[in-house]
Design a protein around this motif. Sequence first.
Motif, PDB file in Angstrom:
ATOM      1  N   UNK A 118       0.742  -1.342  -0.051  1.00 10.50           N
ATOM      2  CA  UNK A 118      -0.082   0.003   0.034  1.00 10.50           C
ATOM      3  C   UNK A 118       0.898   1.449  -0.090  1.00 10.50           C
ATOM      4  N   UNK A 119       2.113   1.390  -0.440  1.00  8.14           N
ATOM      5  CA  UNK A 119       2.789   2.293  -0.632  1.00  8.14           C
ATOM      6  C   UNK A 119       3.611   2.884   0.931  1.00  8.14           C
ATOM      7  N   UNK A 120       3.603   2.169   1.795  1.00  6.41           N
ATOM      8  CA  UNK A 120       4.054   2.550   3.156  1.00  6.41           C
ATOM      9  C   UNK A 120       5.541   2.111   3.312  1.00  6.41           C
ATOM     10  N   UNK A 121       5.699   0.805   3.554  1.00  7.90           N
ATOM     11  CA  UNK A 121       6.883   0.165   3.808  1.00  7.90           C
ATOM     12  C   UNK A 121       8.172   0.697   2.928  1.00  7.90           C
ATOM     13  N   UNK A 122       8.082   0.568   1.754  1.00  2.21           N
ATOM     14  CA  UNK A 122       9.166   0.836   0.746  1.00  2.21           C
ATOM     15  C   UNK A 122       9.970  -0.262   0.269  1.00  2.21           C
ATOM     16  N   UNK A 123       9.496  -1.464   0.698  1.00  2.00           N
ATOM     17  CA  UNK A 123      10.301  -2.326   0.330  1.00  2.00           C
ATOM     18  C   UNK A 123      10.488  -3.022  -1.192  1.00  2.00           C
ATOM     19  N   UNK A 124       9.445  -2.230  -1.924  1.00  2.00           N
ATOM     20  CA  UNK A 124       9.347  -2.497  -3.312  1.00  2.00           C
ATOM     21  C   UNK A 124      10.070  -1.610  -4.175  1.00  2.00           C
ATOM     22  N   UNK A 125      10.699  -0.514  -3.547  1.00  2.00           N
ATOM     23  CA  UNK A 125      10.952   0.559  -4.134  1.00  2.00           C
ATOM     24  C   UNK A 125      12.237   0.378  -5.089  1.00  2.00           C
ATOM     25  N   UNK A 126      12.183   0.894  -6.469  1.00  2.00           N
ATOM     26  CA  UNK A 126      13.058   0.462  -7.280  1.00  2.00           C
ATOM     27  C   UNK A 126      13.056   1.773  -8.155  1.00  2.00           C
ATOM     28  N   UNK A 127      14.013   1.902  -9.169  1.00  2.00           N
ATOM     29  CA  UNK A 127      14.233   2.956 -10.245  1.00  2.00           C
ATOM     30  C   UNK A 127      13.781   2.768 -11.419  1.00  2.00           C
ATOM     31  N   UNK A 128      12.952   3.848 -11.954  1.00  2.00           N
ATOM     32  CA  UNK A 128      12.306   3.609 -13.076  1.00  2.00           C
ATOM     33  C   UNK A 128      13.036   4.466 -13.966  1.00  2.00           C
ATOM     34  N   UNK A 129      13.587   3.832 -15.088  1.00  2.00           N
ATOM     35  CA  UNK A 129      14.841   4.479 -15.882  1.00  2.00           C
ATOM     36  C   UNK A 129      14.027   5.105 -17.089  1.00  2.00           C
ATOM     37  N   UNK A 130      12.921   4.564 -17.373  1.00  2.00           N
ATOM     38  CA  UNK A 130      12.239   5.321 -18.463  1.00  2.00           C
ATOM     39  C   UNK A 130      10.801   5.059 -18.254  1.00  2.00           C
ATOM     40  N   UNK A 131       9.911   6.032 -18.794  1.00  2.00           N
ATOM     41  CA  UNK A 131       8.477   5.704 -18.590  1.00  2.00           C
ATOM     42  C   UNK A 131       7.636   6.717 -17.625  1.00  2.00           C
ATOM     43  N   UNK A 132       6.524   6.535 -17.383  1.00  2.00           N
ATOM     44  CA  UNK A 132       5.703   7.214 -16.638  1.00  2.00           C
ATOM     45  C   UNK A 132       4.549   6.433 -15.889  1.00  2.00           C
ATOM     46  N   UNK A 133       4.684   6.773 -14.642  1.00  2.00           N
ATOM     47  CA  UNK A 133       3.427   6.115 -13.858  1.00  2.00           C
ATOM     48  C   UNK A 133       2.608   7.131 -12.969  1.00  2.00           C
ATOM     49  N   UNK A 134       1.397   6.490 -12.630  1.00  2.00           N
ATOM     50  CA  UNK A 134       0.664   7.429 -11.634  1.00  2.00           C
ATOM     51  C   UNK A 134       0.333   6.436 -10.567  1.00  2.00           C
ATOM     52  N   UNK A 135       0.080   6.889  -9.434  1.00  2.00           N
ATOM     53  CA  UNK A 135      -0.319   6.208  -8.191  1.00  2.00           C
ATOM     54  C   UNK A 135      -1.857   5.835  -7.822  1.00  2.00           C
ATOM     55  N   UNK A 136      -1.943   4.919  -7.240  1.00  2.00           N
ATOM     56  CA  UNK A 136      -3.229   4.229  -6.870  1.00  2.00           C
ATOM     57  C   UNK A 136      -3.495   4.951  -5.691  1.00  2.00           C
ATOM     58  N   UNK A 137      -2.775   5.599  -4.882  1.00  2.00           N
ATOM     59  CA  UNK A 137      -2.837   6.208  -3.605  1.00  2.00           C
ATOM     60  C   UNK A 137      -2.416   7.741  -3.917  1.00  2.00           C
ATOM     61  N   UNK A 138      -2.968   8.403  -2.973  1.00  2.00           N
ATOM     62  CA  UNK A 138      -2.692  10.004  -3.000  1.00  2.00           C
ATOM     63  C   UNK A 138      -1.433  10.387  -2.481  1.00  2.00           C
ATOM     64  N   UNK A 139      -0.865   9.593  -1.567  1.00  2.00           N
ATOM     65  CA  UNK A 139       0.697   9.893  -0.944  1.00  2.00           C
ATOM     66  C   UNK A 139       1.465   8.679  -0.879  1.00  2.00           C
ATOM     67  N   UNK A 140       1.761   8.301  -2.049  1.00  2.00           N
ATOM     68  CA  UNK A 140       3.019   7.257  -1.945  1.00  2.00           C
ATOM     69  C   UNK A 140       4.055   7.754  -1.086  1.00  2.00           C
TER      70      UNK A 140
END
Length: 113
Positions: A42-64
Amino acid sequence: MTEAAYTVTLQPSGWYFESRPRATVLLEARQAGIRLPSSCRNGVCRSCMCRMLQGQVEYAVQWPGLSSDEKDEGWILPCVAQARSDLLIEAPGAQVLEEREPAAFPLTGARRD
């Protein structure tokens, strides 16, 4: 009308999968048999954090759980990120999910003798 899917490519493995715009990158990776590190989803623990080298994303939560500086540097949280273009992501912790045999009988929690 079906939504267009975007291609997500992981580095350094070169693995790739399709991601629908309304699904999270983490979920779509799992659907493709790829495990990305994660914990809270749910965007809190940051264990999935990785670097996006190209592209664009939006977030499913207001405050990732990313600072403005981290976002500017390309860091994303795949557990709440939704692809808005093809993505190239640096994810050295990616692994192939183990294939498991289906259960011989339904696992309902009911005891059967």
